[in-house]
Write a protein that holds these residues in place. Sequence first.
Motif: not given
Length: 221
Positions: A72-76, A98-104, A173-182
């Motif tokens: 899913t494409s979105g904003y983080a 950003a992208v939210r990747i759902t994976y097995d 590359t930075r390691i960050e915190q924050g929510g993801f919004f589609p």
Amino acid sequence: MKPLWIAGVTGAAALGIALTATPGHAERAVPLPAPAADVPAGKGRAVAVLAGGCFWGMEAVFEQVKGVTDVTSGYAGGDRATANYRAVSTERTRHAEAVRITYDPAVVSYGRLLQLYFSVAHDPTQLNRQGPDRGPSYRSAIFPQSREQAAVAARYIAQLKKANPYDGRPIVTRIEQGGFFPAEAEHQDFARRNPRHPYIVRWDAPKVAALRSAYPRLVRG
């Protein structure tokens, strides 16, 4: 800001900005070592959130990977109230595309996703930009979804810095915190729905080709 050429949205081409090539590895895979540490495989699905420039290309790459069930494409990294394309494009909302990747994780691990992220999905040496796109919303950033992911990401970045695979160019590359919004519906599956779009042809199709060439066993049939 990337060119959209869709109703109601403007971009680089509309502003007369030439889409010229820039140093990086958008058209080739950078050979990288596998992560020395990884998140243990658990039961069920897992989620990774990665930012690396325009979400169209990130989505196009990761939806090709075996074990990935949804991208899913979105904003983080910013607030929900301003998580929309018009606001984020002002470069004042603190979001990253950003992208939210759902994976097995039984099929593809978090560490392997990071390897592809650093190898073909984007150029982690470009600060607050990616290819023709400029601004902090196009930054290279990892948004861990657990302490285990945060630890693996930090160790892999350190591992890559020691290996120096980018010809002396530093990893930003930075390691960050924050929510993801589609993101809005028109941004979802954009490359797959618009394979002839000039931006996709120039900047994103080469990434997918690099993935298929360098990591054929990781690509779905």
